[in-house]
Write a protein that holds these residues in place. Structure first.
Motif, PDB file in Angstrom:
ATOM      1  N   LEU A  10      25.524  -0.557 -19.657  1.00 57.94           N
ATOM      2  CA  LEU A  10      26.456  -0.709 -18.542  1.00 57.94           C
ATOM      3  C   LEU A  10      26.046  -1.846 -17.626  1.00 57.94           C
ATOM      4  CD1 LEU A  10      27.134   3.049 -17.708  1.00 57.94           C
ATOM      5  CD2 LEU A  10      28.369   1.512 -19.254  1.00 57.94           C
ATOM      6  N   GLN A  11      24.748  -2.120 -17.537  1.00 57.53           N
ATOM      7  CA  GLN A  11      24.291  -3.273 -16.761  1.00 57.53           C
ATOM      8  C   GLN A  11      24.861  -4.566 -17.334  1.00 57.53           C
ATOM      9  OE1 GLN A  11      20.026  -3.138 -16.691  1.00 57.53           O
ATOM     10  NE2 GLN A  11      19.926  -1.483 -15.197  1.00 57.53           N
ATOM     11  N   ALA A  12      24.934  -4.653 -18.662  1.00 57.86           N
ATOM     12  CA  ALA A  12      25.465  -5.863 -19.290  1.00 57.86           C
ATOM     13  C   ALA A  12      26.943  -6.048 -18.963  1.00 57.86           C
ATOM     14  CB  ALA A  12      25.254  -5.804 -20.801  1.00 57.86           C
ATOM     15  N   VAL A  13      27.686  -4.949 -18.860  1.00 53.46           N
ATOM     16  CA  VAL A  13      29.097  -5.048 -18.461  1.00 53.46           C
ATOM     17  C   VAL A  13      29.197  -5.469 -17.000  1.00 53.46           C
ATOM     18  CG1 VAL A  13      31.272  -3.801 -18.226  1.00 53.46           C
ATOM     19  CG2 VAL A  13      29.783  -3.342 -20.184  1.00 53.46           C
ATOM     20  N   GLU A  14      28.325  -4.904 -16.158  1.00 52.76           N
ATOM     21  CA  GLU A  14      28.322  -5.272 -14.742  1.00 52.76           C
ATOM     22  C   GLU A  14      27.906  -6.728 -14.541  1.00 52.76           C
ATOM     23  OE1 GLU A  14      26.071  -2.450 -12.468  1.00 52.76           O
ATOM     24  OE2 GLU A  14      27.136  -0.751 -13.343  1.00 52.76           O
ATOM     25  N   LEU A  15      27.143  -7.270 -15.480  1.00 55.81           N
ATOM     26  CA  LEU A  15      26.818  -8.691 -15.426  1.00 55.81           C
ATOM     27  C   LEU A  15      28.095  -9.526 -15.470  1.00 55.81           C
ATOM     28  CD1 LEU A  15      24.855 -11.122 -15.622  1.00 55.81           C
ATOM     29  CD2 LEU A  15      24.843 -10.766 -18.100  1.00 55.81           C
ATOM     30  N   LEU A  16      29.034  -9.141 -16.328  1.00 58.30           N
ATOM     31  CA  LEU A  16      30.293  -9.876 -16.428  1.00 58.30           C
ATOM     32  C   LEU A  16      31.099  -9.753 -15.140  1.00 58.30           C
ATOM     33  CD1 LEU A  16      31.482  -8.865 -20.023  1.00 58.30           C
ATOM     34  CD2 LEU A  16      30.075 -10.814 -19.359  1.00 58.30           C
ATOM     35  N   THR A  17      31.263  -8.539 -14.653  1.00 56.07           N
ATOM     36  CA  THR A  17      32.081  -8.346 -13.451  1.00 56.07           C
ATOM     37  C   THR A  17      31.409  -8.909 -12.209  1.00 56.07           C
ATOM     38  OG1 THR A  17      31.133  -6.127 -13.122  1.00 56.07           O
ATOM     39  CG2 THR A  17      33.156  -6.273 -14.406  1.00 56.07           C
ATOM     40  N   GLY A  18      30.064  -8.932 -12.200  1.00 50.67           N
ATOM     41  CA  GLY A  18      29.345  -9.428 -11.034  1.00 50.67           C
ATOM     42  C   GLY A  18      29.170 -10.925 -11.009  1.00 50.67           C
ATOM     43  N   GLY A  19      29.282 -11.592 -12.169  1.00 51.13           N
ATOM     44  CA  GLY A  19      29.061 -13.037 -12.216  1.00 51.13           C
ATOM     45  C   GLY A  19      30.305 -13.857 -12.475  1.00 51.13           C
ATOM     46  N   ILE A  20      31.392 -13.213 -12.916  1.00 51.84           N
ATOM     47  CA  ILE A  20      32.620 -13.928 -13.262  1.00 51.84           C
ATOM     48  C   ILE A  20      33.754 -13.433 -12.363  1.00 51.84           C
ATOM     49  CG2 ILE A  20      34.313 -14.397 -15.075  1.00 51.84           C
ATOM     50  CD1 ILE A  20      32.061 -13.926 -17.118  1.00 51.84           C
ATOM     51  N   SER A  21      34.347 -14.309 -11.591  1.00 53.28           N
ATOM     52  CA  SER A  21      35.457 -13.926 -10.722  1.00 53.28           C
ATOM     53  C   SER A  21      36.811 -14.127 -11.396  1.00 53.28           C
ATOM     54  CB  SER A  21      35.414 -14.730  -9.421  1.00 53.28           C
ATOM     55  OG  SER A  21      35.514 -16.128  -9.677  1.00 53.28           O
ATOM     56  N   ASP A  22      36.870 -14.995 -12.395  1.00 49.55           N
ATOM     57  CA  ASP A  22      38.100 -15.248 -13.121  1.00 49.55           C
ATOM     58  C   ASP A  22      37.739 -15.786 -14.503  1.00 49.55           C
ATOM     59  OD1 ASP A  22      41.111 -15.392 -12.904  1.00 49.55           O
ATOM     60  OD2 ASP A  22      40.680 -17.450 -13.538  1.00 49.55           O
ATOM     61  N   PRO A  23      38.326 -15.223 -15.567  1.00 49.72           N
ATOM     62  CA  PRO A  23      39.409 -14.247 -15.576  1.00 49.72           C
ATOM     63  C   PRO A  23      38.931 -12.842 -15.204  1.00 49.72           C
ATOM     64  CG  PRO A  23      38.629 -14.608 -17.806  1.00 49.72           C
ATOM     65  CD  PRO A  23      37.901 -15.601 -16.943  1.00 49.72           C
ATOM     66  N   PRO A  24      39.872 -11.959 -14.854  1.00 52.11           N
ATOM     67  CA  PRO A  24      39.486 -10.566 -14.587  1.00 52.11           C
ATOM     68  C   PRO A  24      38.858  -9.942 -15.835  1.00 52.11           C
ATOM     69  CG  PRO A  24      41.751 -11.008 -13.879  1.00 52.11           C
ATOM     70  CD  PRO A  24      41.312 -12.193 -14.685  1.00 52.11           C
ATOM     71  N   ILE A  25      37.832  -9.148 -15.627  1.00 56.28           N
ATOM     72  CA  ILE A  25      37.111  -8.537 -16.750  1.00 56.28           C
ATOM     73  C   ILE A  25      37.661  -7.149 -17.032  1.00 56.28           C
ATOM     74  CG2 ILE A  25      34.877  -7.782 -17.609  1.00 56.28           C
ATOM     75  CD1 ILE A  25      35.170 -10.815 -17.368  1.00 56.28           C
ATOM     76  N   GLU A  26      38.075  -6.948 -18.269  1.00 53.85           N
ATOM     77  CA  GLU A  26      38.496  -5.617 -18.722  1.00 53.85           C
ATOM     78  C   GLU A  26      37.266  -4.876 -19.219  1.00 53.85           C
ATOM     79  OE1 GLU A  26      41.425  -3.525 -22.070  1.00 53.85           O
ATOM     80  OE2 GLU A  26      41.660  -5.656 -21.547  1.00 53.85           O
ATOM     81  N   ARG A  27      36.957  -3.742 -18.606  1.00 50.72           N
ATOM     82  CA  ARG A  27      35.689  -3.052 -18.878  1.00 50.72           C
ATOM     83  C   ARG A  27      35.792  -2.078 -20.038  1.00 50.72           C
ATOM     84  NH1 ARG A  27      31.569  -1.849 -14.247  1.00 50.72           N
ATOM     85  NH2 ARG A  27      30.891  -0.484 -15.934  1.00 50.72           N
ATOM     86  N   PHE A  28      34.757  -2.097 -20.871  1.00 47.37           N
ATOM     87  CA  PHE A  28      34.533  -1.062 -21.874  1.00 47.37           C
ATOM     88  C   PHE A  28      33.173  -0.446 -21.575  1.00 47.37           C
ATOM     89  CE2 PHE A  28      37.753  -3.591 -23.855  1.00 47.37           C
ATOM     90  CZ  PHE A  28      38.458  -2.730 -24.668  1.00 47.37           C
ATOM     91  N   ASP A  29      33.109   0.877 -21.548  1.00 51.89           N
ATOM     92  CA  ASP A  29      31.892   1.558 -21.114  1.00 51.89           C
ATOM     93  C   ASP A  29      31.255   2.431 -22.189  1.00 51.89           C
ATOM     94  OD1 ASP A  29      32.144   0.414 -18.608  1.00 51.89           O
ATOM     95  OD2 ASP A  29      33.257   2.111 -17.784  1.00 51.89           O
ATOM     96  N   THR A  30      31.705   2.317 -23.431  1.00 60.55           N
ATOM     97  CA  THR A  30      31.110   3.112 -24.505  1.00 60.55           C
ATOM     98  C   THR A  30      30.668   2.193 -25.633  1.00 60.55           C
ATOM     99  OG1 THR A  30      33.287   3.483 -25.511  1.00 60.55           O
ATOM    100  CG2 THR A  30      32.477   5.166 -23.994  1.00 60.55           C
ATOM    101  N   LEU A  31      29.655   2.641 -26.374  1.00 56.88           N
ATOM    102  CA  LEU A  31      29.210   1.904 -27.547  1.00 56.88           C
ATOM    103  C   LEU A  31      30.269   2.003 -28.643  1.00 56.88           C
ATOM    104  CD1 LEU A  31      25.490   3.122 -27.824  1.00 56.88           C
ATOM    105  CD2 LEU A  31      26.461   1.388 -26.300  1.00 56.88           C
ATOM    106  N   ALA A  32      30.302   1.021 -29.529  1.00 50.99           N
ATOM    107  CA  ALA A  32      31.295   1.068 -30.606  1.00 50.99           C
ATOM    108  C   ALA A  32      30.845   0.201 -31.771  1.00 50.99           C
ATOM    109  CB  ALA A  32      32.663   0.602 -30.108  1.00 50.99           C
TER     110      ALA A  32
END
Length: 336
Positions: free
Chosen positions: A152-174
């Motif tokens: 989840l930290q890796a996903v938060e890296l995207l949302t915390g460092g990129i303002s555009d484009p908007p980040i669509e979050r996935f929170d489960t392994l796949a």
């Protein structure tokens, strides 16, 4: 030297900025061989693919056995493998630099290898975590993450460092095994379990783990006995780490599967999966199986199985009898 570079060149604070409009080639650097750590990339990779659908995402890892797990993810192009040989490493770096990546990403905040790999990639944009020890000059940087879980930290890296484009979050392994892997897993399933009555529940389990994370053999023997008593109709199948490994109970079905994609497809056929904190535990969660994760020496807040209907047991709840009751109750209620 690290402190000096961090003071002179580093990125101590967050830099949340838009990506360049022409960002099409992305490199994710995760120089680690642990299966769980590579699977922790999958929520971030899926988030990237959904948010930048025209981009190609390449990844550099260290284990050839894990390539197929990542290769079938949406948006993933090439999976590079770092070889241990010095000349092989130099050759890999040259090949990576020829790709002229638009963005390189270090998904962790504490790996010197990842930082070096990202620095040498030649990418014109670099995304990582900002902190006082971050010696790499980053164009995009996230501050301290809210979650303690590495995936989840890796996903938060995207949302915390990129303002555009908007980040669509996935929170489960796949993971998404190919049709050939699913067919091979079906054959192994029938060879291992034979012909079963319709609706027979199958509980998969993996009894191994590294270091203090591993539960003792008597624990597993007591667990198997408790499940057999509480859910006599259930079939237990043990996943072995290799063909020479001794099963907990040789009389019960057991199987060793070398291919990780075939193993994931095999696990996906189980109704429940039980394991201590380990790579197979995370692989089962990524395959979509309801997992009961057993935590003796590590924290679920950092390493819980991330998937649909996955739970973690620790402390006083981590007894063979209680674990067996939880698993059998989940079968009875149809938890999936």
């Amino acid at each position: 030297m690290n402190q000096l570079l961090a003071r002179l060149l580093g990125t101590p604070g967050a830099r949340r900025r838009p990506l360049a409009a022409d960002t099409r080639r992305i490199l994710v650097v995760r120089l680690n061989k642990r299966l769980g750590n590579v699977l922790f990339l999958t929520p971030m990779l899926r988030s990237l693919a959904a948010s930048l659908p025209e981009a190609r995402i390449d990844i550099v890892i260290q284990s050839p056995a894990q390539v197929d797990l990542l290769q079938s993810l949406p948006g993933v192009g090439r999976v590079w493998v770092q070889k241990n040989r010095v000349f092989g490493l130099f050759g890999l770096l040259r090949a990576i630099r020829r790709e002229r990546y638009d963005l390189a990403i270090d998904p962790t905040g504490n790996s010197a290898s990842n930082r070096i790999g990202m620095a040498l990639s030649g990418a014109r944009q670099r995304l990582g975590f900002a902190n006082a020890d971050q010696w790499l000059p980053l164009t995009h940087a996230a501050g301290r993450s809210i979650s303690r879980h590495q995936a989840l930290q890796a996903v938060e890296l995207l949302t915390g460092g990129i303002s555009d484009p908007p980040i669509e979050r996935f929170d489960t392994l796949a993971v998404f095994p190919e049709a050939c892997d699913r067919q091979a897993a079906e054959t192994l399933w029938h060879d291992t379990l034979g012909v079963m009555a319709p609706r027979t529940p199958v509980i998969g389990f993996f009894s191994r783990a590294t270091g203090d994370k591993q539960l003792a053999r008597p624990w597993w023997e007591a667990f198997l006995a408790a499940v057999s008593q509480a859910g006599p109709n259930a079939v237990l199948v043990e996943i072995l780490p290799g063909p020479d490994a001794d099963p907990i109970d040789p009389a019960r079905p057991h199987v060793a599967i070398a291919s990780l994609t075939q193993l994931a497809a095999f696990m996906a056929r189980c109704d429940q999966f039980v394991a201590a904190d380990s790579g197979p535990m995370h692989l089962a969660a990524a395959a979509g199986v309801p997992v009961v994760g057993l935590f003796q020496a590590t924290a679920p807040s950092h390493y819980a199985p991330l998937g649909q209907a996955c739970i973690s047991l620790e402390g006083e709840r981590l007894t063979p009898s209680h674990t067996a009751r939880v698993v059998v109750d989940r079968l009875a209620t149809g938890t999936d």
